[in-house]
Design a protein around this motif. Structure first.
Motif, PDB file in Angstrom:
ATOM      1  N   TRP A 109      37.045  47.911  32.703  1.00 56.65           N
ATOM      2  CA  TRP A 109      35.890  48.568  32.404  1.00 56.65           C
ATOM      3  C   TRP A 109      34.908  47.764  31.495  1.00 56.65           C
ATOM      4  N   ASP A 110      33.929  47.864  31.905  1.00 50.79           N
ATOM      5  CA  ASP A 110      33.004  46.670  31.563  1.00 50.79           C
ATOM      6  C   ASP A 110      33.325  45.748  31.506  1.00 50.79           C
ATOM      7  N   SER A 111      33.876  45.017  31.734  1.00 55.58           N
ATOM      8  CA  SER A 111      34.672  43.673  30.937  1.00 55.58           C
ATOM      9  C   SER A 111      34.599  42.964  32.550  1.00 55.58           C
ATOM     10  N   PHE A 112      34.250  43.171  33.552  1.00 59.43           N
ATOM     11  CA  PHE A 112      34.467  42.313  34.902  1.00 59.43           C
ATOM     12  C   PHE A 112      33.059  42.047  34.960  1.00 59.43           C
ATOM     13  N   PHE A 113      32.412  43.070  34.844  1.00 59.30           N
ATOM     14  CA  PHE A 113      31.323  42.368  35.460  1.00 59.30           C
ATOM     15  C   PHE A 113      30.335  41.386  34.521  1.00 59.30           C
ATOM     16  N   ARG A 114      30.998  41.213  33.378  1.00 58.26           N
ATOM     17  CA  ARG A 114      30.522  39.657  32.329  1.00 58.26           C
ATOM     18  C   ARG A 114      31.456  38.484  32.942  1.00 58.26           C
ATOM     19  N   LEU A 115      31.963  39.057  34.507  1.00 62.45           N
ATOM     20  CA  LEU A 115      32.294  37.487  35.191  1.00 62.45           C
ATOM     21  C   LEU A 115      31.168  37.072  36.007  1.00 62.45           C
ATOM     22  N   THR A 116      30.684  35.693  36.118  1.00 60.37           N
ATOM     23  CA  THR A 116      29.477  35.875  36.715  1.00 60.37           C
ATOM     24  C   THR A 116      30.159  35.639  38.903  1.00 60.37           C
ATOM     25  N   VAL A 117      29.076  35.762  39.472  1.00 57.89           N
ATOM     26  CA  VAL A 117      30.269  36.435  40.626  1.00 57.89           C
ATOM     27  C   VAL A 117      30.516  35.662  41.442  1.00 57.89           C
ATOM     28  N   GLU A 118      30.934  34.091  40.862  1.00 58.89           N
ATOM     29  CA  GLU A 118      31.705  33.573  42.112  1.00 58.89           C
ATOM     30  C   GLU A 118      33.546  33.562  41.286  1.00 58.89           C
ATOM     31  N   ASP A 119      33.550  33.584  39.560  1.00 56.96           N
ATOM     32  CA  ASP A 119      34.064  34.132  39.201  1.00 56.96           C
ATOM     33  C   ASP A 119      34.935  35.646  38.939  1.00 56.96           C
ATOM     34  N   GLN A 120      34.055  36.644  39.535  1.00 58.05           N
ATOM     35  CA  GLN A 120      34.700  38.092  39.637  1.00 58.05           C
ATOM     36  C   GLN A 120      34.963  37.770  41.447  1.00 58.05           C
ATOM     37  N   ARG A 121      34.444  37.114  42.692  1.00 56.89           N
ATOM     38  CA  ARG A 121      35.450  36.915  43.200  1.00 56.89           C
ATOM     39  C   ARG A 121      36.619  36.074  43.304  1.00 56.89           C
ATOM     40  N   ARG A 122      37.211  35.410  42.737  1.00 53.32           N
ATOM     41  CA  ARG A 122      38.564  34.918  42.475  1.00 53.32           C
ATOM     42  C   ARG A 122      39.045  35.689  41.849  1.00 53.32           C
ATOM     43  N   MET A 123      38.596  36.587  41.457  1.00 50.24           N
ATOM     44  CA  MET A 123      39.385  37.461  40.128  1.00 50.24           C
ATOM     45  C   MET A 123      39.946  38.718  41.264  1.00 50.24           C
ATOM     46  N   PHE A 124      39.896  38.583  42.718  1.00 55.65           N
ATOM     47  CA  PHE A 124      40.213  39.637  43.524  1.00 55.65           C
ATOM     48  C   PHE A 124      42.274  39.499  43.468  1.00 55.65           C
ATOM     49  N   PRO A 125      42.415  37.655  44.080  1.00 52.37           N
ATOM     50  CA  PRO A 125      43.292  38.176  44.193  1.00 52.37           C
ATOM     51  C   PRO A 125      44.001  37.680  42.434  1.00 52.37           C
ATOM     52  N   LEU A 126      43.879  38.115  41.358  1.00 56.58           N
ATOM     53  CA  LEU A 126      44.019  37.907  40.470  1.00 56.58           C
ATOM     54  C   LEU A 126      44.979  39.035  40.565  1.00 56.58           C
ATOM     55  N   PHE A 127      43.479  40.623  40.704  1.00 57.95           N
ATOM     56  CA  PHE A 127      43.963  42.356  40.573  1.00 57.95           C
ATOM     57  C   PHE A 127      45.315  42.206  41.686  1.00 57.95           C
ATOM     58  N   ARG A 128      45.272  41.816  43.132  1.00 59.52           N
ATOM     59  CA  ARG A 128      46.370  41.715  43.862  1.00 59.52           C
ATOM     60  C   ARG A 128      47.535  41.578  43.165  1.00 59.52           C
ATOM     61  N   LYS A 129      47.884  40.308  42.400  1.00 59.07           N
ATOM     62  CA  LYS A 129      48.882  39.113  41.790  1.00 59.07           C
ATOM     63  C   LYS A 129      50.027  40.534  40.863  1.00 59.07           C
ATOM     64  N   HIS A 130      48.847  41.190  39.891  1.00 62.97           N
ATOM     65  CA  HIS A 130      49.567  42.054  39.341  1.00 62.97           C
ATOM     66  C   HIS A 130      49.401  43.225  39.445  1.00 62.97           C
ATOM     67  N   ALA A 131      49.801  43.995  41.446  1.00 63.66           N
ATOM     68  CA  ALA A 131      49.256  45.247  41.133  1.00 63.66           C
ATOM     69  C   ALA A 131      51.300  45.460  41.768  1.00 63.66           C
ATOM     70  N   ALA A 132      50.986  46.992  41.226  1.00 62.61           N
ATOM     71  CA  ALA A 132      52.161  47.088  41.715  1.00 62.61           C
ATOM     72  C   ALA A 132      52.480  47.929  42.977  1.00 62.61           C
ATOM     73  N   SER A 133      53.470  47.817  44.094  1.00 64.06           N
ATOM     74  CA  SER A 133      53.239  49.276  44.834  1.00 64.06           C
ATOM     75  C   SER A 133      52.522  50.417  44.739  1.00 64.06           C
ATOM     76  N   GLY A 134      51.618  50.076  45.694  1.00 61.64           N
ATOM     77  CA  GLY A 134      50.684  51.885  45.517  1.00 61.64           C
ATOM     78  C   GLY A 134      50.010  51.608  44.096  1.00 61.64           C
ATOM     79  N   ALA A 135      49.724  50.748  43.409  1.00 63.97           N
ATOM     80  CA  ALA A 135      49.548  50.260  42.087  1.00 63.97           C
ATOM     81  C   ALA A 135      47.202  50.723  42.405  1.00 63.97           C
ATOM     82  N   ALA A 136      46.890  51.587  41.438  1.00 64.35           N
ATOM     83  CA  ALA A 136      45.248  51.739  41.116  1.00 64.35           C
ATOM     84  C   ALA A 136      44.502  50.541  40.794  1.00 64.35           C
TER      85      ALA A 136
END
Length: 199
Positions: A108-135
């Motif tokens: 919240w109010d942190s992810f959008f401090r990254l450049t667009v390229e860095d934001q794109r690279r974050m989505f696999p990191l979100f997935r890597k840290h997500a348990a089954s059914g994670a929000a």
């Protein structure tokens, strides 16, 4: 580049940020929707947790087991002082590698401090840290672009992908959009994404 100055900016102004950040919890309705997707006593990762108030404090009060990361050592020190039973680490979200999966991930109010390229690279990191059914919940801008604000006389960087690209990035990592609202008038104009990992 203003994006490269974010880490230093928050560290330089940590005490001012702690004093000035409102505790009114205007985010509560969205936080409750996020919590509604989580199991009892969930493990939650708060990316860009700041000083832990009011968001982490509210989640802890709702029974969450918090892991918070922030790039500012001074802000993390405040979290450790206020909530010593939880886990707090100084880290750059772009290099996130905690070897743990979480029931909920919040940026919240942190992810959008990254450049667009860095934001794109974050989505696999979100997935890597997500348990089954994670929000997953994060804030963005309402459309693709960059903007430079100001904080204590220093440039404050923001960036956003287009809504269609956020949907595509989430889908590619097996997240389904549960709710999305741009410029939510009930949340001080925030643009919010709430998604859940598919089974």
């Amino acid at each position: 580049m203003a994006a490269d100055q974010i880490i230093g900016l928050y560290e330089r102004h940590a005490q001012a940020y702690d004093a000035e950040r409102g505790r009114s919890l205007f985010e509560k309705a969205w936080l409750d929707r996020f919590l509604g997707l989580l199991p009892p006593a969930p493990a939650v990762l708060d990316i860009g947790c700041g000083h832990g108030e009011p968001i982490a404090a509210y989640l802890i009060g709702q029974g969450c087991r918090l892991t918070g990361i922030d790039s500012s050592p001074s802000l993390i020190a405040l979290c450790r002082e206020r909530f010593p039973a939880h886990r707090w680490s100084v880290a750059d979200m772009r290099l996130l590698s905690l070897e743990q999966q979480f029931d909920g991930i919040l940026a919240w109010d942190s992810f959008f401090r990254l450049t667009v390229e860095d934001q794109r690279r974050m989505f696999p990191l979100f997935r890597k840290h997500a348990a089954s059914g994670a929000a997953l919940m994060f804030t963005s801008g309402p459309y693709h672009g960059e903007a430079i604000g100001s904080y204590h006389g220093e440039p404050l960087y923001h960036a956003s992908l287009a809504p269609e690209e956020y949907r595509s990035q989430l889908d590619a990592q097996d997240f389904e959009v549960v709710a999305h609202r741009a410029d939510d008038p009930d949340c001080t104009g925030h643009t919010i994404w709430l998604a859940q990992l598919r089974p």
